[in-house]
Every structure is written in structure tokens, then in C-alpha cells.
Enzyme design. Sequence first.
Site, PDB file in Angstrom:
ATOM      1  NE  ARG A  65      -5.629  10.454  -3.568  1.00  0.00           N
ATOM      2  CZ  ARG A  65      -5.117  10.059  -2.499  1.00  0.00           C
ATOM      3  NH1 ARG A  65      -5.392  11.424  -1.828  1.00  0.00           N
ATOM      4  NH2 ARG A  65      -3.882   9.350  -1.881  1.00  0.00           N
TER       5      ARG A  65
ATOM      6  CB  CYS B 284      -7.801  10.377   8.763  1.00  0.00           C
ATOM      7  SG  CYS B 284      -7.429  12.232   9.370  1.00  0.00           S
TER       8      CYS B 284
END
Length: 401
Positions: free
Chosen positions: A215, A342
Site C-alpha cells: 500500500r 493472493c
Amino acid sequence: MSNAVVTLRKGAGRTLKQGGPWIYDNEIESIMGSFEDGDIVLVHDFDGYPLGRGFINRNSKLTVRMMTRNCDTEVDEAFIHMRVQNAWEYRKKVMDDISSCRVIFGEADFLPGIVVDKFADVLVVESLALGIDRFKVMIVDILKELMEKDGIHIRGVYERSDAKVREQEGMERRKGFIGEPFDTKVEIVENGVRYYVDVKDGQKTGFFLDQKYNRRAVAKLCKGARVLDCFTHTGSFALNAGIAGAKHVTGVDASELGVAQARENAALNGLEDRVEFICEDVFDLLPRLEKQGEKYDVVILDPPAFTKSRSSIKKAVKGYREINLRGMKLVKDGGYLATCSCSHFMDQELFTKTIGQAAQNVHKRLRQVEFRTQAPDHPILWGAGDSYYLKFYVFQVCGEK
């Protein structure tokens, strides 16, 4: 502690000998001695060579999960204390901020089947294996004691052992307080962004800590930018973009609960004027945005795992190719695409190939900015393949000119 001995078949246990943590049911030649499922047993190779100790559960295809490679080591409170202390010391060393982090990551911390996340002054426990479930309260108590010594007071512990995989272990799903009840809406700060985390009803343990540094990596590209954050969940990438000074951010998620939490988080950070959230299916929205001629400086794709088994990989590849293809079309020439998977089963090679095919299909050239994985509080244990699951690329997207 049982003295039962599990003996492997000749030629079996290859992944175990390469550092893997599991013995599958079809690798076992015999089990001698008395024991109950969940007990610690000795493990021997076909020729009697000692391979270590682990806990057994005949209800599971992962019949033995290894706790130690030393057959002389007793798996007792002192042993568990050593494992938990090592896990905590590791986080203090590798993370620049331990206010919220994954404290124990199962097999990668040599404590198979258990995850513990720390959100500010709250611990959230996910126990997924019968043997480790017996040590669950002990592990929590040791963690609280270690943190107290470091001046960190834990005000409450919540259990989120509500995953379906527990049923494959012959266990009931469980959710609730370990110890005294407390307010389960927890405020955390990560990368300077404030969030409310719902440890009781949020996804998994309440918040995805593994993308912390990813992020931050994307945020620096977002100053003055128009940003589209797809599969935003509770708004984490979008809010990092907003804090970094994005001109406008649109976050999209199909979950009404997720979007409501994301809006609440935007308000918590004073970003409501620049960061908006909409509840829509990303697969429906992206083609529509393309038709409308929308373009963004940065597009972020952070989808859930499209596959949780080898059998559905083909379908997953199609999904990843589709969203990356659509995402690239929405990036301005010279803008940026952040994209990830993921899913452990979508390995790095296949994910890279799929992105490449998407770029070829839409006649875009990709300039790789960086490749990243999960934050180091989610360590990747070589030999334990499923501990490496997050693949994260940042690209500059260039047209044909």
C-alpha cells in the site's frame, strides 16, 4: 505426549525432507502405539531414521503437522514458549511498526495451524488444526506476557476459528471471546492511515495486514492522481492514495458491508471529499467505465483469491486475465497499474504469464516498476509452499507509440 510412532512409506516424505511441515495420509506406512487424534507423535522414515515430532489427526489429509525436527525434544510449555518468543522477537526485528501486525503465521513460525494478528491492543486468533488447538490458550497467554514486558497491554482476545477448513479436521467452527468481553470495533493506524477494524464480523481476522508495505509503495505514485481501486474491501489502498495527496479516488467492492466500512474509514481520515466508494461488481463495472471513455492515472487491482484449489486454476487464470486486461485499458498512457494475486495456487510464473497475455491482447507495453510479496510479518518458509501466496506487481502502462 504420546510415544506412538508414525513410519513413512519408502520413497515418501520428499517435501518433508525439503523443509515442508506436513505428512499426508498417503505417505504413511504404519502407525504403532496408542494415541488420540491431536496427540504429539514420533515420526520415522521407512528405515527407522528419526525425522521429528508432530501432532497427528487421522480426520485430516494432512495427517501429521511437524512441530520439531528433533525426536528428543519434548513439545511442552517450555517448547511452546520458545516458539512464541521467537515469533515475537522476529516481528520486533523485521517490522518498522508493530502496533498492528501478524504475530504468528502458522507453519512459517513453526507453530502449524494457528494464526494470531495484533490490532492495536487486541489479539485475534485463528486456530485451524486439532493439535495446535490444545495449545491455543497457552500461546495467547505467553504472547500477552511477552508484550506486557515490552510495555504493550493487551485489553482483549477474540477467536475467529470460523473457517470451513476446521470441519475437515473434525472440529466445530468457533467464534467468540477468549477471556473477558470487550468492544470488538478496534481503531488502528497503518502507514499514517486510521481504520476501524471489525474483529468480530470482518473478513478473516478483520483486516488484511499482508499488504502493508505494498500500500505504501503504490501511495507514492498517487500524488495529484486520479485513482481507481478495485476490490477495495474496507478501503485500504484507496485511503493510502488519498492520504498521499491523490486528486480523486474511486474505491469499488461488491460487499455492501465492506463499502460501508470503507466510507466510515474515509470519514475517520477526513477524506470524504476526495475518496468515494461504490458498491458494484468489478467485472461489470470495468467494461462500462471503458465504454464511457474513463481514464485513470493509477489503477489498483487487489482481488480475492480466484482459486483455492488446483482444480479451478484454469477458471482463475481467465478471471485474472480479464481484470488485468480491463484495468490496463483504463490506465492513461504512461500511467500505472498495481496488480496482485493472493492465491497460493496461482504461482508467480503463471501470474506473470497471465498479465503478459493480457497486455498483449490490448496492445500495451508494461514497464515493471517493482515486484513485491507479502510483508515480512507473513514470512515465507522455503519448503512450505503455501506460506508464499501474495504476488504484487507495479507497472507503468505504455501504449504503442
